[in-house]
Design a protein around this motif. Structure first.
Motif, PDB file in Angstrom:
ATOM      1  N   ILE A  23      -4.437  -7.315 -13.562  1.00 41.48           N
ATOM      2  CA  ILE A  23      -3.526  -7.068 -12.453  1.00 41.48           C
ATOM      3  C   ILE A  23      -4.332  -6.658 -11.229  1.00 41.48           C
ATOM      4  N   SER A  24      -3.922  -7.147 -10.059  1.00 43.01           N
ATOM      5  CA  SER A  24      -4.607  -6.777  -8.828  1.00 43.01           C
ATOM      6  C   SER A  24      -3.617  -6.901  -7.671  1.00 43.01           C
ATOM      7  N   LYS A  25      -3.987  -6.356  -6.535  1.00 41.60           N
ATOM      8  CA  LYS A  25      -3.126  -6.496  -5.365  1.00 41.60           C
ATOM      9  C   LYS A  25      -3.976  -6.624  -4.119  1.00 41.60           C
ATOM     10  N   ASP A  26      -3.437  -7.314  -3.146  1.00 45.35           N
ATOM     11  CA  ASP A  26      -4.078  -7.475  -1.850  1.00 45.35           C
ATOM     12  C   ASP A  26      -3.144  -6.844  -0.823  1.00 45.35           C
ATOM     13  N   ASN A  27      -3.470  -5.630  -0.390  1.00 46.86           N
ATOM     14  CA  ASN A  27      -2.582  -4.916   0.527  1.00 46.86           C
ATOM     15  C   ASN A  27      -2.497  -5.612   1.888  1.00 46.86           C
ATOM     16  N   ALA A  28      -3.535  -6.316   2.268  1.00 48.13           N
ATOM     17  CA  ALA A  28      -3.506  -7.024   3.551  1.00 48.13           C
ATOM     18  C   ALA A  28      -2.487  -8.166   3.528  1.00 48.13           C
ATOM     19  N   LYS A  29      -2.266  -8.720   2.349  1.00 52.08           N
ATOM     20  CA  LYS A  29      -1.317  -9.823   2.198  1.00 52.08           C
ATOM     21  C   LYS A  29       0.001  -9.371   1.576  1.00 52.08           C
ATOM     22  N   ASN A  30       0.094  -8.077   1.255  1.00 52.06           N
ATOM     23  CA  ASN A  30       1.295  -7.547   0.583  1.00 52.06           C
ATOM     24  C   ASN A  30       1.655  -8.375  -0.639  1.00 52.06           C
ATOM     25  N   THR A  31       0.653  -8.627  -1.464  1.00 56.75           N
ATOM     26  CA  THR A  31       0.850  -9.479  -2.625  1.00 56.75           C
ATOM     27  C   THR A  31       0.234  -8.859  -3.867  1.00 56.75           C
ATOM     28  N   LEU A  32       0.976  -8.935  -4.948  1.00 52.66           N
ATOM     29  CA  LEU A  32       0.533  -8.477  -6.269  1.00 52.66           C
ATOM     30  C   LEU A  32       0.215  -9.713  -7.100  1.00 52.66           C
ATOM     31  N   TYR A  33      -0.810  -9.612  -7.946  1.00 52.26           N
ATOM     32  CA  TYR A  33      -1.224 -10.739  -8.774  1.00 52.26           C
ATOM     33  C   TYR A  33      -1.300 -10.349 -10.240  1.00 52.26           C
ATOM     34  N   LEU A  34      -1.184 -11.360 -11.094  1.00 53.06           N
ATOM     35  CA  LEU A  34      -1.467 -11.176 -12.519  1.00 53.06           C
ATOM     36  C   LEU A  34      -2.212 -12.416 -12.993  1.00 53.06           C
ATOM     37  N   GLN A  35      -3.503 -12.249 -13.238  1.00 59.51           N
ATOM     38  CA  GLN A  35      -4.305 -13.335 -13.793  1.00 59.51           C
ATOM     39  C   GLN A  35      -4.184 -13.274 -15.312  1.00 59.51           C
TER      40      GLN A  35
ATOM     41  N   ALA B 205       0.814  -1.210   0.000  1.00 57.96           N
ATOM     42  CA  ALA B 205       0.000   0.000   0.000  1.00 57.96           C
ATOM     43  C   ALA B 205       0.848   1.261   0.000  1.00 57.96           C
ATOM     44  N   SER B 206       2.132   1.126   0.354  1.00 58.11           N
ATOM     45  CA  SER B 206       2.976   2.304   0.466  1.00 58.11           C
ATOM     46  C   SER B 206       3.594   2.729  -0.854  1.00 58.11           C
ATOM     47  N   TRP B 207       3.561   1.842  -1.853  1.00 55.33           N
ATOM     48  CA  TRP B 207       4.198   2.177  -3.116  1.00 55.33           C
ATOM     49  C   TRP B 207       3.249   2.913  -4.045  1.00 55.33           C
ATOM     50  N   GLY B 208       3.805   3.823  -4.827  1.00 52.44           N
ATOM     51  CA  GLY B 208       2.968   4.562  -5.763  1.00 52.44           C
ATOM     52  C   GLY B 208       2.443   3.682  -6.877  1.00 52.44           C
ATOM     53  N   CYS B 209       3.267   2.706  -7.277  1.00 52.30           N
ATOM     54  CA  CYS B 209       2.868   1.856  -8.392  1.00 52.30           C
ATOM     55  C   CYS B 209       3.541   0.499  -8.268  1.00 52.30           C
ATOM     56  N   MET B 210       2.795  -0.539  -8.623  1.00 49.23           N
ATOM     57  CA  MET B 210       3.364  -1.869  -8.797  1.00 49.23           C
ATOM     58  C   MET B 210       3.016  -2.345 -10.193  1.00 49.23           C
ATOM     59  N   ALA B 211       3.887  -3.169 -10.753  1.00 50.52           N
ATOM     60  CA  ALA B 211       3.704  -3.551 -12.149  1.00 50.52           C
ATOM     61  C   ALA B 211       4.240  -4.942 -12.424  1.00 50.52           C
ATOM     62  N   TRP B 212       3.778  -5.489 -13.526  1.00 49.87           N
ATOM     63  CA  TRP B 212       4.339  -6.715 -14.086  1.00 49.87           C
ATOM     64  C   TRP B 212       5.003  -6.372 -15.417  1.00 49.87           C
ATOM     65  N   PHE B 213       6.217  -6.834 -15.576  1.00 47.75           N
ATOM     66  CA  PHE B 213       6.951  -6.720 -16.827  1.00 47.75           C
ATOM     67  C   PHE B 213       7.243  -8.134 -17.331  1.00 47.75           C
ATOM     68  N   ARG B 214       7.580  -8.219 -18.605  1.00 49.11           N
ATOM     69  CA  ARG B 214       8.019  -9.502 -19.137  1.00 49.11           C
ATOM     70  C   ARG B 214       9.143  -9.291 -20.140  1.00 49.11           C
ATOM     71  N   GLN B 215       9.956 -10.311 -20.291  1.00 47.44           N
ATOM     72  CA  GLN B 215      11.065 -10.242 -21.236  1.00 47.44           C
ATOM     73  C   GLN B 215      11.239 -11.593 -21.904  1.00 47.44           C
ATOM     74  N   ALA B 216      11.073 -11.594 -23.212  1.00 42.30           N
ATOM     75  CA  ALA B 216      11.292 -12.790 -24.011  1.00 42.30           C
ATOM     76  C   ALA B 216      12.737 -12.787 -24.505  1.00 42.30           C
TER      77      ALA B 216
ATOM     78  N   ASP C 261      -1.835   1.419  -9.574  1.00 42.41           N
ATOM     79  CA  ASP C 261      -1.334   2.474  -8.695  1.00 42.41           C
ATOM     80  C   ASP C 261      -1.850   2.297  -7.277  1.00 42.41           C
ATOM     81  N   ARG C 262      -1.508   3.265  -6.436  1.00 46.03           N
ATOM     82  CA  ARG C 262      -1.809   3.153  -5.011  1.00 46.03           C
ATOM     83  C   ARG C 262      -3.312   3.009  -4.751  1.00 46.03           C
ATOM     84  N   VAL C 263      -4.136   3.662  -5.579  1.00 43.84           N
ATOM     85  CA  VAL C 263      -5.587   3.630  -5.315  1.00 43.84           C
ATOM     86  C   VAL C 263      -6.298   2.566  -6.145  1.00 43.84           C
ATOM     87  N   GLY C 264      -5.529   1.796  -6.920  1.00 44.18           N
ATOM     88  CA  GLY C 264      -6.125   0.679  -7.635  1.00 44.18           C
ATOM     89  C   GLY C 264      -6.430   0.905  -9.098  1.00 44.18           C
ATOM     90  N   ASN C 265      -6.048   2.065  -9.629  1.00 42.82           N
ATOM     91  CA  ASN C 265      -6.228   2.272 -11.063  1.00 42.82           C
ATOM     92  C   ASN C 265      -5.267   1.363 -11.821  1.00 42.82           C
TER      93      ASN C 265
END
Length: 120
Positions: A68-80, A28-39, A51-55
């Motif tokens: 992309i989603s995140k669960d701040n209670a679990k400090n976990t980022l997801y990518l379905q 929750a403290s970070w401005g943005c979290m992301a998933w990247f990929r590299q082939a 972003d911090r507010v879920g956009n």
């Protein structure tokens, strides 16, 4: 700060995977979290951003298929990832930055990556 990805694997085209990224700090403290990929032989590219507010924002190549989603209670980022294609094959990395979401790779923190392989 540590980011640890999991959930990668091998699937057939049309299949689904969910990636997780466990963080050692408050997501929750970070401005943005992301998933990247590299082939192999390609530059690292941003896939999804939250972003911090879920956009959220996505690369055109994955819109409508990845979420992309995140669960701040679990400090976990997801990518379905649904409707996977062979061109989705890559090493997937989670990343975090204290500022705004950016599409470049100028993020403060990176995970070690998890491999996703999609066969036709």
């Amino acid at each position: 700060v540590q980011l640890v990805e999991s959930g990668g694997g091998s699937v057939q085209a049309g299949g689904s995977l969910m990636l997780s990224c466990a963080a050692s700090a408050y997501t929750a403290s970070w401005g943005c979290m992301a998933w990247f990929r590299q082939a192999p032989g390609k530059e690292r590219e941003g896939v999804g951003f939250i972003d911090r507010v879920g956009n959220t924002r996505y690369a055109d190549s994955v819109k409508g298929r990845f979420t992309i989603s995140k669960d701040n209670a679990k400090n976990t980022l997801y990518l379905q990832m649904n409707s996977l294609k062979p061109e989705d094959t890559a090493m997937y990395y989670c990343a975090a930055v204290e500022g705004l979401c950016i599409t470049s790779t100028s993020y403060n923190y990176w995970g070690q990556g998890t491999q996703v392989t999609v066969s036709s």
